[in-house]
Design a protein around this motif. Structure first.
Motif, PDB file in Angstrom:
ATOM      1  N   VAL A  52       0.817  -1.226   0.000  1.00  0.00           N
ATOM      2  CA  VAL A  52       0.000   0.000   0.000  1.00  0.00           C
ATOM      3  C   VAL A  52       0.848   1.273   0.000  1.00  0.00           C
ATOM      4  O   VAL A  52       0.305   2.377   0.104  1.00  0.00           O
ATOM      5  N   ARG A  97      -6.421  -3.115  -2.630  1.00  0.00           N
ATOM      6  CA  ARG A  97      -5.008  -3.465  -2.792  1.00  0.00           C
ATOM      7  C   ARG A  97      -4.642  -4.613  -1.851  1.00  0.00           C
ATOM      8  O   ARG A  97      -3.964  -5.566  -2.233  1.00  0.00           O
ATOM      9  N   ARG A 260       1.147  -7.824  -8.601  1.00  0.00           N
ATOM     10  CA  ARG A 260       0.326  -7.317  -7.507  1.00  0.00           C
ATOM     11  C   ARG A 260       0.254  -8.294  -6.332  1.00  0.00           C
ATOM     12  O   ARG A 260      -0.148  -7.934  -5.244  1.00  0.00           O
TER      13      ARG A 260
END
Ligand code: ATP
Ligand code: MG
Length: 422
Positions: A52, A97, A260
């Protein structure tokens, strides 16, 4: 499956909630005990923090079985309503996220309120404002010293919602579930949530190197091993200079998408065309395909040693194509000392494609390219490769030396999730 409830943390008029929006994380593999649990939580905390980093500076608190991510308070702008709206949007982005970080089962956007029944009721009324349909309240206490039991909390909060909005209560299959979780220093109130990826935090199980084609299988293999706590690097063999760069673009786009789940991914690319020609002229014939795969593995092993990787990962699935037989897998294992992990070995194509779709790699894998392997396809590939014959071919090629040279010719790329075009 519960999807993100976009109304979940919106301030909706009425008495202002005396609390702050935050993200509540439910950890996976809860059976972990003792030292392993400590490693798990510390690793996860670090992984969440780096995931983050671009969104907001955060504080992460570890509690029993959960983690709390809150926006680090900055200086007050004086405009509290605007601040609250901005914070809700930020918490939204944080939650999305965080749902990609391995080792998490659920991600909730919650109101963090003072530890008294009135504050809980105010947050509950705020969250339920404007909704229709039946609801249920589910309370739990991680701190048993709270003055009300879970059942009493359920009743109190439920009654206030009925009184304010005249919604029906339905304990079985309600349209809305309002959760109240009493913790050590505060109470969390939320509805809905995002499912996480489960598994173990990346890095907890060490490091490995993925042999990454542009196909459907190897990205799924990478995903599954990251989910078991491996940090992965990627190695792609391109047919350059005899093919175009399309397969490299695909590998790049795939790694960028997969980034990710771990962050900081590295893609190594080897121009493999000339080595393939050598294999062809070595008289390997029907063994050419498997001889080239052995050379890929040897090159991967050389690179893995340099990177500190302890295993190789491939997308092999038993019987999926005619070359993926047990005998051929044994012949591949023979080429290297490192273990070859094949997480898809027992999966059907349909299952593999379902995962590829869910992790957003399928559409990229289906783009056309010129796979380096097609340069070498003999009319009939060997299905029962003899290891002795393959070792002979390796000798003629001087495969060890060749693998070293190939590993020296790599280029390194850093495909990062969220960056622009390739
Ligand atoms: P994929 O869908 O991953 O391409 P596949 O079903 O096409 O797999 P093969 O072509 O037999 O199967 O490849 C088996 C495995 O070998 C791949 O999953 C991958 O790990 C590795 N591999 C094949 N080609 C390459 C390449 N050009 N670069 C790196 N690894 C490769
Ligand atoms: Mg392939």
């Amino acid at each position: 499956m519960t999807v993100l409830d976009t109304t979940a943390a919106q301030p909706a008029g009425g008495p202002p909630v005396a609390g702050e929006p935050c993200v509540l994380i439910k950890l996976g593999e809860v059976v972990l005990k003792g030292r392993n649990r400590e490693l798990f939580e510390r690793r996860l905390q670090n992984n969440v923090r780096s995931a983050v980093r671009d969104i907001a500076p955060v504080e992460i608190w570890r509690r029993h079985g959960v983690m709390v991510v809150r926006i680090r308070p900055t200086e007050d702008t004086g405009d509290t309503e605007r601040d609250a709206r901005a914070d809700v949007a930020t918490v939204d982005a944080l939650a999305r996220r965080i749902s990609d970080v391995m080792g998490i089962v659920w991600v909730h956007r919650a109101w963090r309120v003072a530890k008294d029944p009135d504050s809980v009721v105010r947050a509950a009324l705020d969250l339920m404002a404007g909704r229709t349909g039946a609801f249920a309240v589910r309370s739990r206490r991680r701190d048993k010293r709270f003055p009300l039991t879970s059942t009493e909390l359920d009743r109190l909060v439920g009654a206030k919602i009925v009184e304010a909005y005249q919604l029906p209560v339905r304990l079985k299959d309600p349209e809305h579930t309002l959760s109240v979780e009493v913790d050590r220093d505060e109470v969390f109130v939320f509805t809905g949530g995002l499912p996480g990826q489960g598994g173990l935090p990346v890095g907890m199980s060490g490091r490995a190197l993925v042999l990454m084609s542009g196909g459907i299988d190897s990205p799924v293999a990478a995903y599954r091993m990251m989910r078991r706590g491996l940090r992965v690097d990627y190695l792609h063999f391109s047919g350059m200079p005899f093919t175009g760069p399309e397969s490299i673009y695909k590998a790049y786009a795939l790694v960028r998408e997969l980034d990710r789940f771990q962050g900081g991914s590295r893609l190594f690319v080897v121009p493999f065309g000339k080595a393939q020609q050598q294999i062809k002229s070595s008289g390997a014939d029907r063994l050419a395909v498997i001889a080239q795969r052995r050379l890929m593995l040897r090159t991967a092993q050389t690179l893995a040693h340099r990177l500190g990787g302890a295993a190789l990962i491939t997308g092999d699935s038993l019987g999926q194509v005619s070359s993926q037989t047990l005998a051929n897998m044994t012949a591949l294992d023979d080429a290297v000392d490192l273990p070859i992990l094949r997480p898809l070995v027992g999966m059907d194509k349909v299952e593999i494609m379902d995962t590829a779709r869910r992790i957003n790699t399928l559409a990229i894998s289906e783009l056309p390219d010129e796979d380096c392997c097609t340069l070498l396809a003999p009319r009939r590939a060997e299905t029962r490769a003899k290891i002795e014959d393959l070792r002979q071919i390796d000798k003629r090629l001087d495969a060890d030396e060749l693998a070293e040279r190939l590993a020296d010719s790599i280029t390194e790329h850093r495909p990062a999730y969220g960056e622009g075009g390739s």
